[in-house]
Motif scaffolding. Structure first.
Motif, PDB file in Angstrom:
ATOM      1  N   ARG A   8       0.816  -1.214   0.000  1.00  0.00           N
ATOM      2  CA  ARG A   8       0.000   0.000   0.000  1.00  0.00           C
ATOM      3  C   ARG A   8       0.849   1.263   0.000  1.00  0.00           C
ATOM      4  O   ARG A   8       0.368   2.347  -0.340  1.00  0.00           O
ATOM      5  CB  ARG A   8      -0.936   0.008   1.215  1.00  0.00           C
ATOM      6  CG  ARG A   8      -2.049  -1.020   1.146  1.00  0.00           C
ATOM      7  CD  ARG A   8      -3.097  -0.780   2.215  1.00  0.00           C
ATOM      8  NE  ARG A   8      -2.572  -0.947   3.560  1.00  0.00           N
ATOM      9  CZ  ARG A   8      -2.498  -2.112   4.207  1.00  0.00           C
ATOM     10  NH1 ARG A   8      -2.906  -3.223   3.583  1.00  0.00           N
ATOM     11  NH2 ARG A   8      -2.028  -2.185   5.420  1.00  0.00           N
ATOM     12  N   LEU A   9       2.116   1.146   0.395  1.00  0.00           N
ATOM     13  CA  LEU A   9       2.983   2.316   0.499  1.00  0.00           C
ATOM     14  C   LEU A   9       3.867   2.530  -0.726  1.00  0.00           C
ATOM     15  O   LEU A   9       4.693   3.431  -0.744  1.00  0.00           O
ATOM     16  CB  LEU A   9       3.893   2.176   1.737  1.00  0.00           C
ATOM     17  CG  LEU A   9       3.174   2.046   3.083  1.00  0.00           C
ATOM     18  CD1 LEU A   9       4.193   1.841   4.193  1.00  0.00           C
ATOM     19  CD2 LEU A   9       2.322   3.275   3.370  1.00  0.00           C
ATOM     20  N   GLU A  10       3.676   1.711  -1.759  1.00  0.00           N
ATOM     21  CA  GLU A  10       4.566   1.773  -2.920  1.00  0.00           C
ATOM     22  C   GLU A  10       4.359   3.011  -3.781  1.00  0.00           C
ATOM     23  O   GLU A  10       5.264   3.415  -4.502  1.00  0.00           O
ATOM     24  CB  GLU A  10       4.406   0.516  -3.774  1.00  0.00           C
ATOM     25  CG  GLU A  10       5.045  -0.718  -3.155  1.00  0.00           C
ATOM     26  CD  GLU A  10       4.909  -1.941  -4.044  1.00  0.00           C
ATOM     27  OE1 GLU A  10       4.329  -1.810  -5.146  1.00  0.00           O
ATOM     28  OE2 GLU A  10       5.357  -3.019  -3.632  1.00  0.00           O
ATOM     29  N   ARG A  30       1.509  10.286   0.580  1.00  0.00           N
ATOM     30  CA  ARG A  30       2.225  10.341   1.847  1.00  0.00           C
ATOM     31  C   ARG A  30       1.618   9.367   2.842  1.00  0.00           C
ATOM     32  O   ARG A  30       0.394   9.309   2.991  1.00  0.00           O
ATOM     33  CB  ARG A  30       2.165  11.749   2.441  1.00  0.00           C
ATOM     34  CG  ARG A  30       3.005  12.793   1.740  1.00  0.00           C
ATOM     35  CD  ARG A  30       2.877  14.116   2.488  1.00  0.00           C
ATOM     36  NE  ARG A  30       3.548  15.194   1.784  1.00  0.00           N
ATOM     37  CZ  ARG A  30       3.424  16.474   2.116  1.00  0.00           C
ATOM     38  NH1 ARG A  30       2.653  16.812   3.133  1.00  0.00           N
ATOM     39  NH2 ARG A  30       4.074  17.399   1.449  1.00  0.00           N
ATOM     40  N   SER A  31       2.475   8.639   3.522  1.00  0.00           N
ATOM     41  CA  SER A  31       1.998   7.763   4.590  1.00  0.00           C
ATOM     42  C   SER A  31       1.661   8.609   5.809  1.00  0.00           C
ATOM     43  O   SER A  31       1.991   9.800   5.885  1.00  0.00           O
ATOM     44  CB  SER A  31       3.077   6.742   4.956  1.00  0.00           C
ATOM     45  OG  SER A  31       4.157   7.393   5.600  1.00  0.00           O
ATOM     46  N   LEU A  32       1.024   8.010   6.812  1.00  0.00           N
ATOM     47  CA  LEU A  32       0.696   8.731   8.036  1.00  0.00           C
ATOM     48  C   LEU A  32       1.964   9.221   8.734  1.00  0.00           C
ATOM     49  O   LEU A  32       1.990  10.322   9.300  1.00  0.00           O
ATOM     50  CB  LEU A  32      -0.109   7.820   8.978  1.00  0.00           C
ATOM     51  CG  LEU A  32      -1.535   7.502   8.540  1.00  0.00           C
ATOM     52  CD1 LEU A  32      -2.182   6.522   9.515  1.00  0.00           C
ATOM     53  CD2 LEU A  32      -2.378   8.775   8.454  1.00  0.00           C
ATOM     54  N   VAL A  33       3.025   8.425   8.672  1.00  0.00           N
ATOM     55  CA  VAL A  33       4.290   8.832   9.287  1.00  0.00           C
ATOM     56  C   VAL A  33       4.856  10.049   8.566  1.00  0.00           C
ATOM     57  O   VAL A  33       5.348  10.999   9.190  1.00  0.00           O
ATOM     58  CB  VAL A  33       5.315   7.681   9.278  1.00  0.00           C
ATOM     59  CG1 VAL A  33       6.668   8.159   9.795  1.00  0.00           C
ATOM     60  CG2 VAL A  33       4.816   6.513  10.131  1.00  0.00           C
ATOM     61  N   GLN A  34       4.786  10.048   7.239  1.00  0.00           N
ATOM     62  CA  GLN A  34       5.273  11.198   6.480  1.00  0.00           C
ATOM     63  C   GLN A  34       4.454  12.447   6.795  1.00  0.00           C
ATOM     64  O   GLN A  34       5.001  13.547   6.961  1.00  0.00           O
ATOM     65  CB  GLN A  34       5.232  10.903   4.981  1.00  0.00           C
ATOM     66  CG  GLN A  34       6.293   9.921   4.526  1.00  0.00           C
ATOM     67  CD  GLN A  34       6.159   9.598   3.045  1.00  0.00           C
ATOM     68  OE1 GLN A  34       5.123   9.130   2.585  1.00  0.00           O
ATOM     69  NE2 GLN A  34       7.224   9.857   2.296  1.00  0.00           N
ATOM     70  N   GLU A  35       3.146  12.296   6.883  1.00  0.00           N
ATOM     71  CA  GLU A  35       2.285  13.435   7.231  1.00  0.00           C
ATOM     72  C   GLU A  35       2.673  13.978   8.605  1.00  0.00           C
ATOM     73  O   GLU A  35       2.700  15.195   8.825  1.00  0.00           O
ATOM     74  CB  GLU A  35       0.811  13.014   7.221  1.00  0.00           C
ATOM     75  CG  GLU A  35       0.250  12.707   5.839  1.00  0.00           C
ATOM     76  CD  GLU A  35       0.085  13.957   4.977  1.00  0.00           C
ATOM     77  OE1 GLU A  35       0.343  15.075   5.469  1.00  0.00           O
ATOM     78  OE2 GLU A  35      -0.292  13.803   3.803  1.00  0.00           O
ATOM     79  N   GLN A  36       2.956  13.071   9.523  1.00  0.00           N
ATOM     80  CA  GLN A  36       3.345  13.475  10.869  1.00  0.00           C
ATOM     81  C   GLN A  36       4.664  14.255  10.845  1.00  0.00           C
ATOM     82  O   GLN A  36       4.813  15.274  11.519  1.00  0.00           O
ATOM     83  CB  GLN A  36       3.486  12.238  11.751  1.00  0.00           C
ATOM     84  CG  GLN A  36       3.878  12.535  13.190  1.00  0.00           C
ATOM     85  CD  GLN A  36       4.135  11.271  13.969  1.00  0.00           C
ATOM     86  OE1 GLN A  36       3.454  10.268  13.767  1.00  0.00           O
ATOM     87  NE2 GLN A  36       5.111  11.308  14.856  1.00  0.00           N
TER      88      GLN A  36
END
Length: 282
Positions: free
Chosen positions: A16-18, A23-29
């Motif tokens: 799902r992150l490919e 942006r993943s939730l971590v990237q948004e954070q």
């Protein structure tokens, strides 16, 4: 080993992150990160919350999985005030908990002795290994804390006052404070803070080999930081007066004349060299 079901779940997570456009939730954070100096002093961070953060951060990578770092958490107000004075930073006195990250070769060497293994890590490389380990753990701690709604701020002054902090916290030889994070629930003023400008990504990202920027390219990379940084500092009347008094012409001069002068570098370098020698790490 993972069960086949767990393995399939993990594969699906990575699949799902490919997409690089999402942006993943971590990237948004990470994009939402703001250093916090305004805490809600009416709310505490509980022991259970701290343990949850530490246990999460401990999953981070380390040199040979030796985890040559220690995390000291301080909540007692008298102790926090003492550390606030050492750092010369009043904001520390308002945080709910202070995390101090130490390079720790003491524990590893004790374990080696207990297992009749040859002594090691009692040297500069051992100190550097612990320093890298504790910096990785510190960033993981901040990510874990911010993911739970807490706000944080790194304290670079930990390294400047490493010996004094170590003495205040009772660290044995081989345990050297490297960095700290003040943490708590954010006050309303924190949410008024915008993101700090960063260098152009091309200033820090080198592909295949190091690329030395031209003066013009480097100047362009710093423009955003220079403008917003000077505006932020000079919004403080005392700092603005300092700019005028010392005839500081730009933010680069402010850093090397006042904030991080050569005299400070020499003083801290001398202290750290002495501290590491006393700890049998140099």
């Amino acid at each position: 080993m993972n069960t086949p079901e767990k393995e399939e779940e993990l594969r699906g997570f990575y699949k799902r992150l490919e997409d690089p456009s999402v942006r993943s939730l971590v990237q948004e954070q990470l994009y939402a990160h703001r250093s916090c100096r305004h805490f809600d002093t009416s709310k505490e961070v509980t022991t259970a919350e701290i343990q949850n953060i530490v246990e999460t951060a401990q999953r981070t990578s380390s040199y040979g999985n030796l985890q040559t770092y220690s995390i000291i958490t301080v909540r007692n107000k008298e102790n926090i005030n003492r550390l606030s004075a050492i750092h010369d930073n009043p904001a520390i006195a308002t945080c709910a908990v202070l995390f101090v990250f130490c390079s720790d070769t003491h524990r590893a060497r004790q374990w080696l002795r207990m297992r009749n293994a040859p002594d090691s890590f009692d040297d500069f490389l051992g100190f550097l290994v612990g320093t890298v380990d504790c910096c990785i753990a510190a960033q993981s701690t901040m990510l874990a804390a911010e993911s739970r709604g807490l706000a944080c701020c790194y304290l670079g002054t930990t390294l400047w006052k490493s010996r004094q902090i170590g003495e205040a916290l009772g660290t044995p030889p081989g345990v050297v404070p490297i960095t700290s994070i003040m943490m708590g629930w954010p006050a309303a003023a924190h949410f008024q803070m915008g993101p700090r400008a960063r260098l152009s990504v091309h200033a820090i990202w080198h592909q295949e080999k190091y690329n030395t920027l031209t003066d013009e390219e480097l100047s362009d990379s710093y423009l955003g930081m220079e403008k917003t940084g000077e505006d932020r500092y000079r919004a403080n009347p005392k700092v603005d007066a300092l700019f005028k008094e010392k005839e500081i012409g730009n933010i680069a001069q402010y850093y090397s004349i006042h904030k991080y002068p050569k005299s400070l570098h020499l003083q801290v370098s001398e202290m750290l060299t002495s501290y590491l020698k006393d700890s049998n790490l140099l």
